[in-house]
Write a protein that holds these residues in place. Sequence first.
Motif, PDB file in Angstrom:
ATOM      1  N   SER A 132     -11.709  -0.606  -1.442  1.00  0.00           N
ATOM      2  CA  SER A 132     -11.743  -1.943  -1.649  1.00  0.00           C
ATOM      3  C   SER A 132     -11.067  -2.625  -0.294  1.00  0.00           C
ATOM      4  O   SER A 132     -11.304  -3.986   0.128  1.00  0.00           O
ATOM      5  CB  SER A 132     -11.304  -2.584  -2.864  1.00  0.00           C
ATOM      6  OG  SER A 132      -9.783  -2.320  -3.123  1.00  0.00           O
ATOM      7  N   SER A 133     -10.104  -1.739   0.386  1.00  0.00           N
ATOM      8  CA  SER A 133      -9.485  -2.475   1.510  1.00  0.00           C
ATOM      9  C   SER A 133      -8.892  -1.480   2.381  1.00  0.00           C
ATOM     10  O   SER A 133      -9.212  -0.048   2.150  1.00  0.00           O
ATOM     11  CB  SER A 133      -8.206  -3.081   1.153  1.00  0.00           C
ATOM     12  OG  SER A 133      -7.309  -2.061   0.598  1.00  0.00           O
ATOM     13  N   ASN A 134      -8.778  -1.932   3.669  1.00  0.00           N
ATOM     14  CA  ASN A 134      -8.642  -0.885   4.725  1.00  0.00           C
ATOM     15  C   ASN A 134      -7.718  -1.467   5.681  1.00  0.00           C
ATOM     16  O   ASN A 134      -7.232  -2.596   5.998  1.00  0.00           O
ATOM     17  CB  ASN A 134     -10.038  -1.119   5.764  1.00  0.00           C
ATOM     18  CG  ASN A 134     -11.344  -0.840   4.995  1.00  0.00           C
ATOM     19  OD1 ASN A 134     -11.711   0.230   4.694  1.00  0.00           O
ATOM     20  ND2 ASN A 134     -11.804  -2.051   4.599  1.00  0.00           N
ATOM     21  N   ASN A 135      -6.787  -0.150   5.908  1.00  0.00           N
ATOM     22  CA  ASN A 135      -5.494  -0.684   6.554  1.00  0.00           C
ATOM     23  C   ASN A 135      -4.888   0.773   7.023  1.00  0.00           C
ATOM     24  O   ASN A 135      -4.090   1.376   6.243  1.00  0.00           O
ATOM     25  CB  ASN A 135      -4.511  -1.477   5.786  1.00  0.00           C
ATOM     26  CG  ASN A 135      -3.189  -1.769   6.433  1.00  0.00           C
ATOM     27  OD1 ASN A 135      -2.971  -1.081   7.645  1.00  0.00           O
ATOM     28  ND2 ASN A 135      -2.407  -2.224   5.501  1.00  0.00           N
ATOM     29  N   PRO A 136      -4.821   1.131   8.245  1.00  0.00           N
ATOM     30  CA  PRO A 136      -4.534   2.663   8.817  1.00  0.00           C
ATOM     31  C   PRO A 136      -2.878   2.712   8.384  1.00  0.00           C
ATOM     32  O   PRO A 136      -2.402   3.697   8.326  1.00  0.00           O
ATOM     33  CB  PRO A 136      -4.623   2.186  10.384  1.00  0.00           C
ATOM     34  CG  PRO A 136      -5.704   1.508  10.375  1.00  0.00           C
ATOM     35  CD  PRO A 136      -5.755   0.528   9.440  1.00  0.00           C
ATOM     36  N   GLU A 137      -2.156   1.540   8.361  1.00  0.00           N
ATOM     37  CA  GLU A 137      -0.722   1.581   8.049  1.00  0.00           C
ATOM     38  C   GLU A 137      -0.505   2.247   6.777  1.00  0.00           C
ATOM     39  O   GLU A 137       0.557   2.922   6.480  1.00  0.00           O
ATOM     40  CB  GLU A 137      -0.380   0.174   8.318  1.00  0.00           C
ATOM     41  CG  GLU A 137       1.221   0.228   8.330  1.00  0.00           C
ATOM     42  CD  GLU A 137       1.634   0.762   9.884  1.00  0.00           C
ATOM     43  OE1 GLU A 137       0.956   1.008  10.561  1.00  0.00           O
ATOM     44  OE2 GLU A 137       3.123   1.122   9.722  1.00  0.00           O
ATOM     45  N   ARG A 138      -1.479   2.187   5.790  1.00  0.00           N
ATOM     46  CA  ARG A 138      -1.389   2.880   4.521  1.00  0.00           C
ATOM     47  C   ARG A 138      -1.856   4.192   4.398  1.00  0.00           C
ATOM     48  O   ARG A 138      -1.938   4.845   3.444  1.00  0.00           O
ATOM     49  CB  ARG A 138      -2.299   2.011   3.441  1.00  0.00           C
ATOM     50  CG  ARG A 138      -1.697   0.558   3.260  1.00  0.00           C
ATOM     51  CD  ARG A 138      -2.554   0.040   1.918  1.00  0.00           C
ATOM     52  NE  ARG A 138      -2.540  -1.244   2.050  1.00  0.00           N
ATOM     53  CZ  ARG A 138      -1.313  -2.084   1.418  1.00  0.00           C
ATOM     54  NH1 ARG A 138      -0.201  -1.347   1.078  1.00  0.00           N
ATOM     55  NH2 ARG A 138      -1.213  -3.336   1.638  1.00  0.00           N
ATOM     56  N   SER A 139      -2.497   4.730   5.702  1.00  0.00           N
ATOM     57  CA  SER A 139      -2.955   5.908   5.590  1.00  0.00           C
ATOM     58  C   SER A 139      -2.030   7.185   5.463  1.00  0.00           C
ATOM     59  O   SER A 139      -0.849   6.900   5.738  1.00  0.00           O
ATOM     60  CB  SER A 139      -3.780   6.187   6.940  1.00  0.00           C
ATOM     61  OG  SER A 139      -4.066   7.596   7.079  1.00  0.00           O
ATOM     62  N   ARG A 140      -2.346   8.064   4.945  1.00  0.00           N
ATOM     63  CA  ARG A 140      -1.508   9.223   4.629  1.00  0.00           C
ATOM     64  C   ARG A 140      -1.932  10.426   5.926  1.00  0.00           C
ATOM     65  O   ARG A 140      -1.070  11.645   5.804  1.00  0.00           O
ATOM     66  CB  ARG A 140      -1.593   9.897   3.520  1.00  0.00           C
ATOM     67  CG  ARG A 140      -1.380   9.251   2.115  1.00  0.00           C
ATOM     68  CD  ARG A 140      -2.471   8.761   1.291  1.00  0.00           C
ATOM     69  NE  ARG A 140      -2.050   7.574   0.438  1.00  0.00           N
ATOM     70  CZ  ARG A 140      -1.943   7.911  -0.885  1.00  0.00           C
ATOM     71  NH1 ARG A 140      -1.823   8.932  -1.494  1.00  0.00           N
ATOM     72  NH2 ARG A 140      -1.599   6.823  -1.532  1.00  0.00           N
TER      73      ARG A 140
END
Lengths: 176, 654
Positions: free
Chosen positions: A38-46
Amino acid sequence: MSKAMKKVKVIKIDVDKCNGCRACELICSAFHASPKYSSNNPERSRIRLIRDPIKDIYLPVYAGEYTPAECTGRNKYVIDGKEYNECDTCRASCPARDLFKEPDSGLPLKCDMCDGEEEPMCVKWCLAKALTYEEREEEREEEPQLGEMEIGLESLVNRHGLQKVMDTVARLSKKG
Amino acid sequence: MGYAEAGFNLEIDLTRGSIERVPTDPGLSKLYLGGLGTNAKILWDRVPPEVEPFAPENLLIFGTGLLVGTPAPGCNRTIISTISPQTKLMAYSMMGGFWAPELKYAGYDKVVFRGKSPELVYVYIHNDKVEIRDASHLRGKGAVETQELIRKELKDPNVQVAAIGLAGENRVFTASIEQGRSSASRLGIGAVMGDKGLKAIAVRGTKDVNIAKPAEYMELCNDVLKYISDREEKPVPGVMPILAGLGSPQEMLHTDEKWHTENFSWGNSRTRRKEFWTKEIEEKWTETQENARTRLISCYNCPMKCGAIISLPGMSTYMMKCFSKLTYNMAAFVDDLDFGFRIAQRATEYGVDGFSTPQIMAFAFELREAGILTDKDFEGCPDDNEGKFYWLLDRIVRREGIGNILADGTHWAAQHIGNGAEAYAHNNIKKHEQLPLKLGMLNPIYFLMYCTGEKLNITQIEGQFPQAPFPTMEEREEFVKDWVHVPDEKFKQYLLDWEMRGENSNPYYPTVDMSVDIVDWQEKMHYIDDALGMCAGLSSFPLKPPYHIHNYPKFISAATGMEIDEDGLATIYKRNRNLIRAINVRRGLKREDEKPPEDHWRKRFPELEEQLLDAYYKFKGWNEQGVPTKESLHELGMDYISEDLEKRGILSYE
């Protein structure tokens, strides 16, 4: 102690094949969003791509274990004549850097290999095949099950050190 | 919570140093989508035709496409719009790379600059924190160098920086805006940025971009990825390698340049060298390219590797893509590709368009040969072809001596020089330098694209339909088999009946009406891409791309939650097409400007050409001058345009 077979999930990273597109970061953040995708944000990527095109550095790094304290010293890698920054090769979510932390809460992130999927999403989305997935079986010593009390104590020890916990327990027992 | 969009624009007044965060009107997305469409709406509303390109009232808009920041592969374009100092018309140059997604993640759909900063500055956007910072220490620094310096200064390797070089600072009309391996190069938008005293924009964003129907959207994205993988295994047979696959022409990967070097013209778009590509050249060029190329690289979230990191001994590393590999070699008549890679490094740091700039230099040396420019204009210029070009490039970006005149491009330089120089600026459309391509027989499809395309750059207008007929019926039948992209089955027939020679060949086939149909399809794809932020390389440019007019409405619906079907999307395309046309006719664009370079084709057909233009205008709902009519604007809900055009006497009541 008894032995048991354990499935080891491996993401093989071929840095020479990385085209630097960061699809891995994007899809990881989407997969772990709630609801899913539902959302996209590379900063939250593992997974994060350590990227320095001018130096031809393309290094995908996965979020590993949280660490409460930074290392005593630092390493600096030089591979094929390319000097990497300190900590570039480290997977830890660590107080020494901003990597692998939820941007809002600061809570640590950790790669879960997209549990339940056929293969991790970053691998699926890496058409350059810089990331590939392998599984293998490994024999491991079975760890003894920890009781609830032990888990609690262990985290206290991690946080305050064994000595402090023992002193406190001693003090508490005197009061009793 | 908005979907796909951030819902805010940044408005930055560089004169006053003010920064505002302004909520966008969601109604505008329904009418114009985003990217190019909403950029154009802002230009229409706020930049009247009296405003000169270098006036403080001119706007410089950095827009992200509607779907940028979502997982749609290849959707990463920044659409930069302003008024061009070269053409005085609307310029919309675009770049891939990483900048637009970062801006979306910072929480903005666009950054709109107005005014002029008295001192050279750069802007740093980090989510809600936006600063105008001193850039005096960056004056004169290279465009690539500046990006690195700012990253170091901000101590953040993940900051994405778009910057100008010396050419932009000096308002050279071919100045580009550079960002990583990408650049927005055409029509002098870098000069407008320099005029505003803006050296760079650094962006860092850590916010979410949301999707309205996540599961549906992901399925569409997965289908596209799968299609790309399969399509890469199946290059289209019977067309040259750079057109057989997806992506922008894969000139960093492929070393075979027989087609470009022998079919495109050398020098000032004059000489074809039909036997240039010898075994010896091939070996030498392959070796040069493989040595220069460190890695093939991509833009944000795209599996295509259209760019390369170029590292040669004795110069700093830079990134390159596409045809700029050859433009300097061919303009300068230098047979060693090493020169191309080296001068392009300097040109990239200066920040100049790799298409126009070499042509301007070749034009200047032709004028010198013709005695129109004299040795006095070239005092200190070396004699060898390589040295000459380096020397003149340095003069142009510094606007020194003859460089000051040439810095305005071939059209304005020729006007300034006079004395017959105009005839040497022979390869322009609407004052802008075109690809160095000179052909035999008029092609009706390309004729229309060249004449009417507002982008003034054929590679950003063409696509979808094969550039030439296939020789045999078997090949044609094979091609149309899986051609699901066509807007209508009749397009398959157009191709099946298209012959190399005889009645059903150029220039009378495809017929006038077919040509109009085909061009409309081609344009539609580009306009949608430019509003969504999709790279033409996965959509409007190649044959049989993963995105097409049948799956686009699904992408838009699933991402934004907006209900839209193919007809609805077609209407938005028409709206955007008319809006940009209206901006340009309001700035004086006329039918007489809509023509290819006189010598583009050897065989011309004036009567047919008039018919083609007439039919195209009619199809679009424009009058015989190419101005959208009151009725067609009304149908699109754009009475505000016809009212303005009437007030200005451009449209009159019948």
